[in-house]
Design a protein around this motif. Structure first.
Motif, PDB file in Angstrom:
ATOM      1  N   THR A  21      43.839  41.430  32.428  1.00 42.62           N
ATOM      2  CA  THR A  21      43.540  40.816  31.132  1.00 42.62           C
ATOM      3  C   THR A  21      44.823  40.341  30.455  1.00 42.62           C
ATOM      4  O   THR A  21      44.887  39.224  29.926  1.00 42.62           O
ATOM      5  CB  THR A  21      42.791  41.808  30.217  1.00 42.62           C
ATOM      6  N   ALA A  22      45.845  41.164  30.493  1.00 47.83           N
ATOM      7  CA  ALA A  22      47.123  40.791  29.876  1.00 47.83           C
ATOM      8  C   ALA A  22      47.733  39.577  30.572  1.00 47.83           C
ATOM      9  O   ALA A  22      48.199  38.629  29.915  1.00 47.83           O
ATOM     10  CB  ALA A  22      48.088  41.969  29.903  1.00 47.83           C
ATOM     11  N   PHE A  23      47.745  39.575  31.907  1.00 49.50           N
ATOM     12  CA  PHE A  23      48.287  38.432  32.653  1.00 49.50           C
ATOM     13  C   PHE A  23      47.452  37.174  32.425  1.00 49.50           C
ATOM     14  O   PHE A  23      47.987  36.068  32.362  1.00 49.50           O
ATOM     15  CB  PHE A  23      48.398  38.739  34.148  1.00 49.50           C
ATOM     16  N   TYR A  24      46.150  37.352  32.328  1.00 53.68           N
ATOM     17  CA  TYR A  24      45.259  36.218  32.057  1.00 53.68           C
ATOM     18  C   TYR A  24      45.639  35.556  30.730  1.00 53.68           C
ATOM     19  O   TYR A  24      45.815  34.340  30.655  1.00 53.68           O
ATOM     20  CB  TYR A  24      43.801  36.686  32.023  1.00 53.68           C
ATOM     21  N   HIS A  25      45.764  36.376  29.686  1.00 53.71           N
ATOM     22  CA  HIS A  25      46.108  35.817  28.374  1.00 53.71           C
ATOM     23  C   HIS A  25      47.512  35.215  28.375  1.00 53.71           C
ATOM     24  O   HIS A  25      47.730  34.158  27.784  1.00 53.71           O
ATOM     25  CB  HIS A  25      45.972  36.874  27.276  1.00 53.71           C
ATOM     26  N   GLY A 144      48.940  26.293  40.526  1.00 55.75           N
ATOM     27  CA  GLY A 144      48.824  27.710  40.893  1.00 55.75           C
ATOM     28  C   GLY A 144      48.491  28.581  39.692  1.00 55.75           C
ATOM     29  O   GLY A 144      47.666  29.497  39.783  1.00 55.75           O
ATOM     30  N   VAL A 145      49.098  28.298  38.553  1.00 55.09           N
ATOM     31  CA  VAL A 145      48.798  29.040  37.320  1.00 55.09           C
ATOM     32  C   VAL A 145      47.339  28.806  36.925  1.00 55.09           C
ATOM     33  O   VAL A 145      46.628  29.744  36.544  1.00 55.09           O
ATOM     34  CB  VAL A 145      49.755  28.636  36.172  1.00 55.09           C
ATOM     35  N   GLN A 150      41.601  30.679  36.559  1.00 53.36           N
ATOM     36  CA  GLN A 150      40.206  30.582  36.970  1.00 53.36           C
ATOM     37  C   GLN A 150      39.772  31.824  37.751  1.00 53.36           C
ATOM     38  O   GLN A 150      38.682  32.349  37.548  1.00 53.36           O
ATOM     39  CB  GLN A 150      39.985  29.308  37.805  1.00 53.36           C
ATOM     40  N   TRP A 151      40.641  32.316  38.636  1.00 54.59           N
ATOM     41  CA  TRP A 151      40.359  33.532  39.412  1.00 54.59           C
ATOM     42  C   TRP A 151      40.198  34.727  38.479  1.00 54.59           C
ATOM     43  O   TRP A 151      39.285  35.529  38.638  1.00 54.59           O
ATOM     44  CB  TRP A 151      41.476  33.768  40.424  1.00 54.59           C
ATOM     45  N   ARG A 153      39.352  34.691  35.341  1.00 59.25           N
ATOM     46  CA  ARG A 153      38.103  34.554  34.592  1.00 59.25           C
ATOM     47  C   ARG A 153      36.932  35.103  35.406  1.00 59.25           C
ATOM     48  O   ARG A 153      36.062  35.788  34.868  1.00 59.25           O
ATOM     49  CB  ARG A 153      37.839  33.095  34.245  1.00 59.25           C
ATOM     50  N   ALA A 154      36.907  34.787  36.693  1.00 60.62           N
ATOM     51  CA  ALA A 154      35.811  35.268  37.547  1.00 60.62           C
ATOM     52  C   ALA A 154      35.856  36.787  37.676  1.00 60.62           C
ATOM     53  O   ALA A 154      34.825  37.456  37.592  1.00 60.62           O
ATOM     54  CB  ALA A 154      35.894  34.608  38.914  1.00 60.62           C
ATOM     55  N   HIS A 155      37.057  37.346  37.876  1.00 56.80           N
ATOM     56  CA  HIS A 155      37.199  38.798  38.030  1.00 56.80           C
ATOM     57  C   HIS A 155      36.920  39.568  36.742  1.00 56.80           C
ATOM     58  O   HIS A 155      36.454  40.700  36.792  1.00 56.80           O
ATOM     59  CB  HIS A 155      38.598  39.142  38.545  1.00 56.80           C
ATOM     60  N   LEU A 156      37.246  38.966  35.628  1.00 50.49           N
ATOM     61  CA  LEU A 156      37.033  39.616  34.331  1.00 50.49           C
ATOM     62  C   LEU A 156      35.673  39.266  33.736  1.00 50.49           C
ATOM     63  O   LEU A 156      35.333  39.743  32.662  1.00 50.49           O
ATOM     64  CB  LEU A 156      38.141  39.220  33.349  1.00 50.49           C
ATOM     65  N   ASN A 157      34.933  38.422  34.444  1.00 54.18           N
ATOM     66  CA  ASN A 157      33.626  37.970  33.981  1.00 54.18           C
ATOM     67  C   ASN A 157      33.744  37.327  32.591  1.00 54.18           C
ATOM     68  O   ASN A 157      32.940  37.588  31.701  1.00 54.18           O
ATOM     69  CB  ASN A 157      32.607  39.114  33.980  1.00 54.18           C
ATOM     70  N   ARG A 158      34.769  36.500  32.430  1.00 53.51           N
ATOM     71  CA  ARG A 158      35.009  35.798  31.163  1.00 53.51           C
ATOM     72  C   ARG A 158      34.393  34.410  31.256  1.00 53.51           C
ATOM     73  O   ARG A 158      34.594  33.701  32.227  1.00 53.51           O
ATOM     74  CB  ARG A 158      36.504  35.656  30.886  1.00 53.51           C
TER      75      ARG A 158
END
Length: 167
Positions: A21-25, A144-145, A150-151, A153-158
């Motif tokens: 979540t932190a890396f996603y944000h 790549g970023v 997108q990856w 989002r799928a893993h976090l179900n966002r």
């Protein structure tokens, strides 16, 4: 509704998901901030950006300013949508990046010796990376970023919410 508790708390998230979540944000804010910075730095001297567009040879001279404003407007909207985690922001940034890759690839193939115009004219970082090849590689890295976002989002179900006017 209990207003004493925050809307979101990391305490509720399992440990591995906290990092994701932190890396996603971070990735989302980094990418949107980069596109917003690039657009605003070019906006300070729109004429030079229009000249750069003309130098690539895709747009007739009479349409370069209109094209420059369209590109900058799209960059700003896309960056703000991604920054607010709204639907369409990542897609727009992805499409812009693919367009930039095509233009840079053409410039490399044609042997053009010009600045990419990515970050305006008075930007030392932009001047240090002014080679079309370096800009091409940088844009591959940005893809790549985007893939990571997108990856994640799928893993976090966002599922980003639509922009307010489309609800």
């Amino acid at each position: 509704m209990n207003h004493s508790q925050p809307a979101f708390s990391f305490r509720e998230v399992p440990a591995p998901k906290k990092w994701l979540t932190a890396f996603y944000h971070f990735a989302r804010l980094f990418l949107s901030g980069l596109f917003l910075y690039a657009a605003l730095s070019k906006l300070t001297d729109i004429g030079v950006f229009a000249d750069t567009i003309y130098a690539f040879g895709f747009v007739p001279e009479g349409l370069t300013h209109l094209t420059a404003f369209a590109v900058l407007g799209t960059e700003i909207v896309a960056a703000l949508l991604l920054m607010m985690d709204r639907r369409g922001g990542l897609l727009l940034i992805g499409l812009l990046t693919l367009m930039f890759l095509l233009v840079l690839g053409y410039g490399i193939h044609a042997g053009l010796d010009i600045d990419c115009g990515c970050f305006g004219v008075d930007d030392p970082a932009g001047n240090a990376l002014s080679s079309l090849r370096a800009s091409f590689v940088r844009n591959i890295g940005l893809l790549g970023v985007m893939a990571f976002i997108q990856w994640a989002r799928a893993h976090l179900n966002r599922h980003p919410a639509p922009f307010a006017c489309f609800q």
